[in-house]
Design a protein around this motif. Structure first.
Motif, PDB file in Angstrom:
ATOM      1  N   TRP A   1       0.868  -1.168   0.000  1.00 31.97           N
ATOM      2  CA  TRP A   1       0.000   0.000   0.000  1.00 31.97           C
ATOM      3  C   TRP A   1       0.904   1.217   0.000  1.00 31.97           C
ATOM      4  O   TRP A   1       1.851   1.306   0.797  1.00 31.97           O
ATOM      5  CB  TRP A   1      -0.870   0.020   1.258  1.00 31.97           C
ATOM      6  CG  TRP A   1      -2.199  -0.604   1.052  1.00 31.97           C
ATOM      7  CD1 TRP A   1      -2.492  -1.935   1.062  1.00 31.97           C
ATOM      8  CD2 TRP A   1      -3.423   0.084   0.805  1.00 31.97           C
ATOM      9  NE1 TRP A   1      -3.828  -2.123   0.838  1.00 31.97           N
ATOM     10  CE2 TRP A   1      -4.422  -0.892   0.681  1.00 31.97           C
ATOM     11  CE3 TRP A   1      -3.773   1.414   0.689  1.00 31.97           C
ATOM     12  CZ2 TRP A   1      -5.746  -0.577   0.440  1.00 31.97           C
ATOM     13  CZ3 TRP A   1      -5.093   1.734   0.456  1.00 31.97           C
ATOM     14  CH2 TRP A   1      -6.058   0.740   0.331  1.00 31.97           C
TER      15      TRP A   1
ATOM     16  N   SER B   1      -3.255  11.720  12.434  1.00 32.34           N
ATOM     17  CA  SER B   1      -3.015  10.391  13.006  1.00 32.34           C
ATOM     18  C   SER B   1      -4.121   9.421  12.627  1.00 32.34           C
ATOM     19  O   SER B   1      -3.862   8.253  12.320  1.00 32.34           O
ATOM     20  CB  SER B   1      -2.913  10.482  14.532  1.00 32.34           C
ATOM     21  OG  SER B   1      -1.758  11.206  14.898  1.00 32.34           O
ATOM     22  N   ALA B   2      -5.363   9.899  12.644  1.00 35.81           N
ATOM     23  CA  ALA B   2      -6.490   9.039  12.268  1.00 35.81           C
ATOM     24  C   ALA B   2      -6.374   8.617  10.812  1.00 35.81           C
ATOM     25  O   ALA B   2      -6.661   7.459  10.467  1.00 35.81           O
ATOM     26  CB  ALA B   2      -7.812   9.758  12.511  1.00 35.81           C
ATOM     27  N   LEU B   3      -5.947   9.515   9.942  1.00 33.89           N
ATOM     28  CA  LEU B   3      -5.783   9.186   8.533  1.00 33.89           C
ATOM     29  C   LEU B   3      -4.668   8.160   8.329  1.00 33.89           C
ATOM     30  O   LEU B   3      -4.810   7.214   7.555  1.00 33.89           O
ATOM     31  CB  LEU B   3      -5.506  10.443   7.711  1.00 33.89           C
ATOM     32  CG  LEU B   3      -6.674  11.416   7.587  1.00 33.89           C
ATOM     33  CD1 LEU B   3      -6.206  12.734   6.983  1.00 33.89           C
ATOM     34  CD2 LEU B   3      -7.799  10.816   6.771  1.00 33.89           C
TER      35      LEU B   3
ATOM     36  N   ARG C   1      -3.544   5.984  10.574  1.00 28.33           N
ATOM     37  CA  ARG C   1      -4.017   4.705  11.113  1.00 28.33           C
ATOM     38  C   ARG C   1      -4.997   4.020  10.158  1.00 28.33           C
ATOM     39  O   ARG C   1      -4.959   2.800   9.975  1.00 28.33           O
ATOM     40  CB  ARG C   1      -4.655   4.907  12.485  1.00 28.33           C
ATOM     41  CG  ARG C   1      -3.639   5.031  13.604  1.00 28.33           C
ATOM     42  CD  ARG C   1      -4.278   4.909  14.976  1.00 28.33           C
ATOM     43  NE  ARG C   1      -5.185   6.001  15.287  1.00 28.33           N
ATOM     44  CZ  ARG C   1      -4.809   7.184  15.758  1.00 28.33           C
ATOM     45  NH1 ARG C   1      -3.532   7.437  15.961  1.00 28.33           N
ATOM     46  NH2 ARG C   1      -5.707   8.110  16.020  1.00 28.33           N
ATOM     47  N   ALA C   2      -5.870   4.800   9.530  1.00 25.34           N
ATOM     48  CA  ALA C   2      -6.830   4.220   8.579  1.00 25.34           C
ATOM     49  C   ALA C   2      -6.104   3.605   7.382  1.00 25.34           C
ATOM     50  O   ALA C   2      -6.448   2.505   6.931  1.00 25.34           O
ATOM     51  CB  ALA C   2      -7.826   5.279   8.119  1.00 25.34           C
ATOM     52  N   GLY C   3      -5.102   4.295   6.862  1.00 25.68           N
ATOM     53  CA  GLY C   3      -4.331   3.749   5.744  1.00 25.68           C
ATOM     54  C   GLY C   3      -3.592   2.478   6.126  1.00 25.68           C
ATOM     55  O   GLY C   3      -3.575   1.499   5.369  1.00 25.68           O
TER      56      GLY C   3
ATOM     57  N   ALA D   1      -4.428   0.440   8.522  1.00 25.29           N
ATOM     58  CA  ALA D   1      -5.432  -0.602   8.756  1.00 25.29           C
ATOM     59  C   ALA D   1      -5.846  -1.261   7.441  1.00 25.29           C
ATOM     60  O   ALA D   1      -6.043  -2.486   7.383  1.00 25.29           O
ATOM     61  CB  ALA D   1      -6.650  -0.022   9.476  1.00 25.29           C
ATOM     62  N   ARG D   2      -5.974  -0.462   6.389  1.00 22.26           N
ATOM     63  CA  ARG D   2      -6.311  -1.036   5.072  1.00 22.26           C
ATOM     64  C   ARG D   2      -5.196  -1.946   4.578  1.00 22.26           C
ATOM     65  O   ARG D   2      -5.442  -3.021   4.033  1.00 22.26           O
ATOM     66  CB  ARG D   2      -6.568   0.076   4.040  1.00 22.26           C
ATOM     67  CG  ARG D   2      -7.804   0.906   4.272  1.00 22.26           C
ATOM     68  CD  ARG D   2      -9.102   0.162   3.925  1.00 22.26           C
ATOM     69  NE  ARG D   2      -9.160  -0.392   2.596  1.00 22.26           N
ATOM     70  CZ  ARG D   2      -9.633   0.204   1.511  1.00 22.26           C
ATOM     71  NH1 ARG D   2     -10.102   1.431   1.595  1.00 22.26           N
ATOM     72  NH2 ARG D   2      -9.655  -0.417   0.354  1.00 22.26           N
TER      73      ARG D   2
END
Length: 99
Positions: free
Chosen positions: A23, A41-43, A45-47, A49-50
């Motif tokens: 990724w 940080s949320a962005l 972590r989301a990447g 996680a994918r």
């Protein structure tokens, strides 16, 4: 000047991307007034996680002063990408699958 430099920067960065499937976490920016609320940080972590959901490692580039920020997410430095024309050098950053 940026219009001329942009394609050269893209080429230099692309030349350093890992060959194995991964990724790629592209450019991430957060508006200055939202930078303290954890949006970035949320962005990230989301990447990640994918990438984890797909069982793939993750790769990104950042300027040197952002290395510690991404290290918090388990992303480690790879070779520096030197860019001509006075553009700042970028670090390749890699996180193995599953973090």
């Amino acid at each position: 000047m940026l219009d001329e430099r942009g394609p050269r920067v893209d080429q230099a960065l692309e030349a350093r991307h890992p060959a194995e499937p991964h990724w790629y976490l592209g450019l991430l920016t957060v508006a200055p007034d939202a930078q303290v609320g954890g949006v970035g940080s949320a962005l990230v972590r989301a990447g990640l996680a994918r990438a984890d959901a797909d069982g793939l490692p993750a790769y990104l580039e950042c300027e040197r002063h952002r290395e510690a920020y991404y290290a918090r997410f388990g992303v480690a430095r790879t070779p520096t990408v030197e860019i001509d024309d006075g553009a700042p050098a970028h670090l390749g950053m890699w996180r193995p699958a599953g973090g």
